[in-house]
Motif scaffolding. Structure first.
Motif, mmCIF file in Angstrom:
data_model
loop_
_atom_site.group_PDB
_atom_site.id
_atom_site.type_symbol
_atom_site.label_atom_id
_atom_site.label_comp_id
_atom_site.label_asym_id
_atom_site.label_seq_id
_atom_site.Cartn_x
_atom_site.Cartn_y
_atom_site.Cartn_z
ATOM 1 N N LEU A 42 1.106 -0.771 0.487
ATOM 2 C CA LEU A 42 0.637 -0.383 -0.047
ATOM 3 C C LEU A 42 1.151 1.809 0.282
ATOM 4 O O LEU A 42 0.568 2.320 -0.468
ATOM 5 C CB LEU A 42 -1.095 -0.507 1.069
ATOM 6 C CG LEU A 42 -1.471 -0.922 0.888
ATOM 7 C CD1 LEU A 42 -2.835 -0.806 2.451
ATOM 8 C CD2 LEU A 42 -3.077 -1.436 0.145
ATOM 9 N N GLU A 43 2.154 0.975 0.834
ATOM 10 C CA GLU A 43 2.472 2.509 0.551
ATOM 11 C C GLU A 43 3.799 2.884 -0.764
ATOM 12 O O GLU A 43 4.003 3.991 -1.001
ATOM 13 C CB GLU A 43 3.873 2.138 1.933
ATOM 14 C CG GLU A 43 3.186 2.101 3.498
ATOM 15 C CD GLU A 43 4.287 1.643 4.473
ATOM 16 O OE1 GLU A 43 6.141 1.518 3.238
ATOM 17 O OE2 GLU A 43 4.661 1.575 5.064
ATOM 18 N N GLN A 44 3.634 1.411 -1.682
ATOM 19 C CA GLN A 44 4.078 1.825 -2.818
ATOM 20 C C GLN A 44 3.024 2.608 -3.873
ATOM 21 O O GLN A 44 3.721 3.605 -5.011
ATOM 22 C CB GLN A 44 4.382 0.645 -3.498
ATOM 23 C CG GLN A 44 6.368 0.020 -2.841
ATOM 24 C CD GLN A 44 6.377 -1.014 -3.251
ATOM 25 O OE1 GLN A 44 7.048 -0.699 -4.182
ATOM 26 N NE2 GLN A 44 6.588 -2.094 -2.545
ATOM 27 N N CYS A 45 2.043 2.049 -3.301
ATOM 28 C CA CYS A 45 1.048 2.935 -4.596
ATOM 29 C C CYS A 45 -0.294 3.873 -3.388
ATOM 30 O O CYS A 45 -0.631 4.612 -4.599
ATOM 31 C CB CYS A 45 -0.236 1.633 -5.140
ATOM 32 S SG CYS A 45 -1.289 1.331 -3.749
ATOM 33 N N CYS A 46 0.773 4.385 -2.269
ATOM 34 C CA CYS A 46 -0.482 5.366 -1.662
ATOM 35 C C CYS A 46 -0.302 7.241 -1.940
ATOM 36 O O CYS A 46 1.519 7.563 -2.133
ATOM 37 C CB CYS A 46 -0.480 5.261 -0.089
ATOM 38 S SG CYS A 46 -1.205 6.093 0.754
ATOM 39 N N LEU A 67 -9.058 -3.526 3.033
ATOM 40 C CA LEU A 67 -10.274 -3.707 2.282
ATOM 41 C C LEU A 67 -9.681 -3.052 1.132
ATOM 42 O O LEU A 67 -9.780 -3.368 -0.314
ATOM 43 C CB LEU A 67 -11.610 -2.535 2.252
ATOM 44 C CG LEU A 67 -12.764 -2.920 1.736
ATOM 45 C CD1 LEU A 67 -13.198 -4.401 1.431
ATOM 46 C CD2 LEU A 67 -13.990 -2.206 2.412
ATOM 47 N N VAL A 68 -9.255 -2.037 1.023
ATOM 48 C CA VAL A 68 -8.767 -1.407 -0.044
ATOM 49 C C VAL A 68 -7.411 -2.567 -0.784
ATOM 50 O O VAL A 68 -7.202 -2.568 -1.916
ATOM 51 C CB VAL A 68 -7.808 -0.102 0.605
ATOM 52 C CG1 VAL A 68 -6.709 0.518 -0.935
ATOM 53 C CG2 VAL A 68 -8.073 0.734 0.952
ATOM 54 N N TYR A 74 -7.419 -5.282 -1.164
ATOM 55 C CA TYR A 74 -9.031 -6.509 -1.436
ATOM 56 C C TYR A 74 -9.088 -5.073 -3.357
ATOM 57 O O TYR A 74 -9.591 -6.140 -4.640
ATOM 58 C CB TYR A 74 -9.823 -7.035 -1.137
ATOM 59 C CG TYR A 74 -9.603 -7.854 0.263
ATOM 60 C CD1 TYR A 74 -8.612 -8.918 -0.572
ATOM 61 C CD2 TYR A 74 -10.337 -8.015 1.400
ATOM 62 C CE1 TYR A 74 -8.002 -10.105 0.859
ATOM 63 C CE2 TYR A 74 -9.728 -8.564 2.756
ATOM 64 C CZ TYR A 74 -8.899 -9.712 1.905
ATOM 65 O OH TYR A 74 -8.867 -10.430 3.054
ATOM 66 N N PHE A 75 -9.678 -4.672 -2.914
ATOM 67 C CA PHE A 75 -9.704 -3.267 -3.710
ATOM 68 C C PHE A 75 -8.919 -3.199 -5.439
ATOM 69 O O PHE A 75 -9.443 -3.213 -5.902
ATOM 70 C CB PHE A 75 -10.745 -2.151 -3.701
ATOM 71 C CG PHE A 75 -11.919 -1.877 -3.174
ATOM 72 C CD1 PHE A 75 -12.879 -3.769 -2.564
ATOM 73 C CD2 PHE A 75 -12.384 -0.896 -2.026
ATOM 74 C CE1 PHE A 75 -14.000 -3.224 -2.127
ATOM 75 C CE2 PHE A 75 -13.661 -1.411 -1.724
ATOM 76 C CZ PHE A 75 -14.208 -2.396 -1.101
ATOM 77 N N LEU A 76 -7.805 -3.149 -4.579
ATOM 78 C CA LEU A 76 -6.781 -2.645 -5.131
ATOM 79 C C LEU A 76 -6.139 -4.397 -6.163
ATOM 80 O O LEU A 76 -6.254 -4.470 -7.867
ATOM 81 C CB LEU A 76 -5.167 -2.576 -4.992
ATOM 82 C CG LEU A 76 -5.344 -1.189 -4.252
ATOM 83 C CD1 LEU A 76 -3.727 -0.312 -3.082
ATOM 84 C CD2 LEU A 76 -5.018 -0.171 -5.430
ATOM 85 N N LEU A 77 -6.446 -5.342 -5.559
ATOM 86 C CA LEU A 77 -5.687 -6.307 -6.023
ATOM 87 C C LEU A 77 -7.857 -6.837 -7.313
ATOM 88 O O LEU A 77 -6.642 -7.193 -8.534
ATOM 89 C CB LEU A 77 -6.352 -8.273 -5.192
ATOM 90 C CG LEU A 77 -5.210 -8.134 -3.995
ATOM 91 C CD1 LEU A 77 -5.916 -9.624 -3.043
ATOM 92 C CD2 LEU A 77 -4.085 -8.501 -4.640
ATOM 93 N N ALA A 78 -8.675 -6.536 -6.984
ATOM 94 C CA ALA A 78 -9.067 -6.399 -8.029
ATOM 95 C C ALA A 78 -8.865 -5.369 -9.107
ATOM 96 O O ALA A 78 -9.939 -5.032 -10.187
ATOM 97 C CB ALA A 78 -10.856 -6.618 -7.793
ATOM 98 N N GLY A 79 -8.155 -4.218 -8.860
ATOM 99 C CA GLY A 79 -8.123 -3.489 -10.314
ATOM 100 C C GLY A 79 -8.553 -2.233 -10.643
ATOM 101 O O GLY A 79 -8.792 -1.731 -10.961
ATOM 102 N N TYR A 80 -9.187 -1.800 -8.898
ATOM 103 C CA TYR A 80 -10.092 -0.516 -9.118
ATOM 104 C C TYR A 80 -8.371 0.027 -8.097
ATOM 105 O O TYR A 80 -8.197 -0.589 -7.048
ATOM 106 C CB TYR A 80 -11.190 -0.675 -7.239
ATOM 107 C CG TYR A 80 -11.985 -1.536 -8.456
ATOM 108 C CD1 TYR A 80 -13.327 -0.452 -9.303
ATOM 109 C CD2 TYR A 80 -12.401 -2.739 -8.290
ATOM 110 C CE1 TYR A 80 -13.648 -1.199 -9.920
ATOM 111 C CE2 TYR A 80 -12.953 -3.421 -9.008
ATOM 112 C CZ TYR A 80 -14.275 -2.828 -9.362
ATOM 113 O OH TYR A 80 -15.200 -3.364 -9.828
ATOM 114 N N SER A 81 -8.150 1.757 -8.107
ATOM 115 C CA SER A 81 -7.732 2.448 -7.465
ATOM 116 C C SER A 81 -8.968 3.357 -6.319
ATOM 117 O O SER A 81 -10.261 2.928 -6.566
ATOM 118 C CB SER A 81 -7.733 3.680 -8.201
ATOM 119 O OG SER A 81 -6.263 3.447 -9.174
#
Length: 363
Positions: free
Chosen positions: A23-27, A101-102, A104-111
């Motif tokens: 998360l830190e790498q894309c936050c 939850l963030v 899981y959303f990222l894994l599914a392809g959502y920002s």
């Protein structure tokens, strides 16, 4: 959509060693100035009494970029961009509580974009007591969330669908946003939304009592019987939830004084009851165009279920699309339950967001 859940037996280890570094790498951490959105809604902006680094009156947010996340090549990531999800958190919560939850959303392809509502987390506050939440007008919450979604949220959606995920208080705010800004979101999930708070008494009686107390000058006083934050972990009131998740949230609170909001001011309760009445106005419900999936907790002690049912029916009566998924054995926070509950809940959320037929029904 199949999801691989974090092993609860290795929860803290996985969050520390895998989830948080990714998360830190894309936050991106940022501050949103809500004054323009509030003025557009006819509300005079507040500066806030807690001014951190010259950010008087501003709201803190964390956003996570799907493209940057995909570049990490985490196992299980879809590598297909699907749009963005704005998260509207619950009462006394904060952005980092939604890290799992963030993920899981990222894994599914959502920002993902998480705004900390006024009086919460690192956002502007208007009372000295860090443990207490106060708001002068529920419409301020609504204008803030809409303004954030129209700017930061749309930026991260990049022309793709912009979806909404709300919990509890954030669900009440989200419901009002859907009524007042009917074309802002493509789809909306309301998880145990605060269509009406549980006050321990009939709502009409609560309105009269709280209104009288605020009139007597108790608006910025703590609600009787509620306490401030204490660093003593307990599962009392959360029996049946995932202890690993509850301990993780509690650790975050203990480590960050900004996360120790824990009780309501009387004015907050009065505004919550005003929000309830506004949401359930039939003409307001008829304005909802966004497809809605509402999750209901059968063992909820914080919000009432019947007003949720009423909201969904009013939206349907007005020509909108809304459905309820009920988890009879779940506590208020379905995302804090064990994997046996969290997994089907999450899969229903992702299936709803991904379903192209539901997207078509919105237009």
């Amino acid at each position: 959509m199949q999801v691989t859940m974090i092993d609860e037996n290795k929860y803290a280890e996985t969050m520390t060693d895998v989830v948080l570094p990714a998360l830190e790498q894309c936050c991106e951490e940022g501050w949103f100035d809500p004054s323009a959105a509030e003025r557009s809604a006819g509300i005079e902006p507040l500066s806030g009494i807690m001014d951190t680094g010259g950010r008087s009156g501003q709201l803190h947010y964390l956003c996570y970029d799907s493209a940057k996340f995909d570049a990490i090549r985490e196992q299980g990531a879809t590598a297909t961009f699907r749009g963005a999800i704005v998260i509207s958190h619950g009462f006394t919560e904060f952005a980092e509580k939604y890290d799992e939850l963030v993920w899981y959303f990222l894994l599914a392809g959502y920002s993902v974009c998480v705004l900390e509502h006024r009086g919460h987390g690192k956002s502007a506050r208007d009372v000295d007591n860090r443990c207490m939440v106060w708001i002068d007008d529920w419409q301020r919450y609504v204008a803030d969330l809409a303004g954030f979604a129209e700017t930061i949220g749309q930026q991260y959606a990049a022309g793709m669908p912009l979806n909404l995920f709300c919990h509890s208080m954030g669900g009440g705010i989200g419901a009002a946003v859907l009524e007042r800004y009917p074309t802002l979101f493509d789809k909306a999930v309301l998880s145990a939304p605060m269509i009406a708070p549980a006050t321990g008494m009939p709502l009409g009686v609560a309105r009269v009592l709280v209104g009288a107390l605020c009139g007597l000058g108790f608006g910025k006083k703590r609600v009787f019987g509620q306490s401030g934050f204490t660093p003593e972990f307990s599962m009392e009131g959360n029996e049946g939830a995932s202890e690993a998740r509850e301990r993780w949230y509690f650790k975050l609170r203990c480590e960050n004084s900004e996360y120790q909001t824990y009780c309501a001011a009387f004015e907050w309760v009065r505004q919550a009851l005003k929000l309830n009445r506004a949401i359930l106005n039939p003409s307001a419900c008829a304005e909802v165009e966004t497809p809605v999936l509402l999750f209901q907790s059968g063992r909820d002690i914080w919000v009432l279920n019947k007003p949720q049912n009423h909201f969904v029916q009013l939206v349907k009566d007005g020509g909108g699309e809304a459905n309820i998924v009920r988890f009879p054995e779940s506590r208020h926070e379905i995302f804090s339950m064990p994997n046996s509950t969290y997994k089907p809940y999450l899969e229903k959320i992702l299936g709803f967001y991904d379903d192209p037929m539901i997207a078509c029904a919105a237009y």
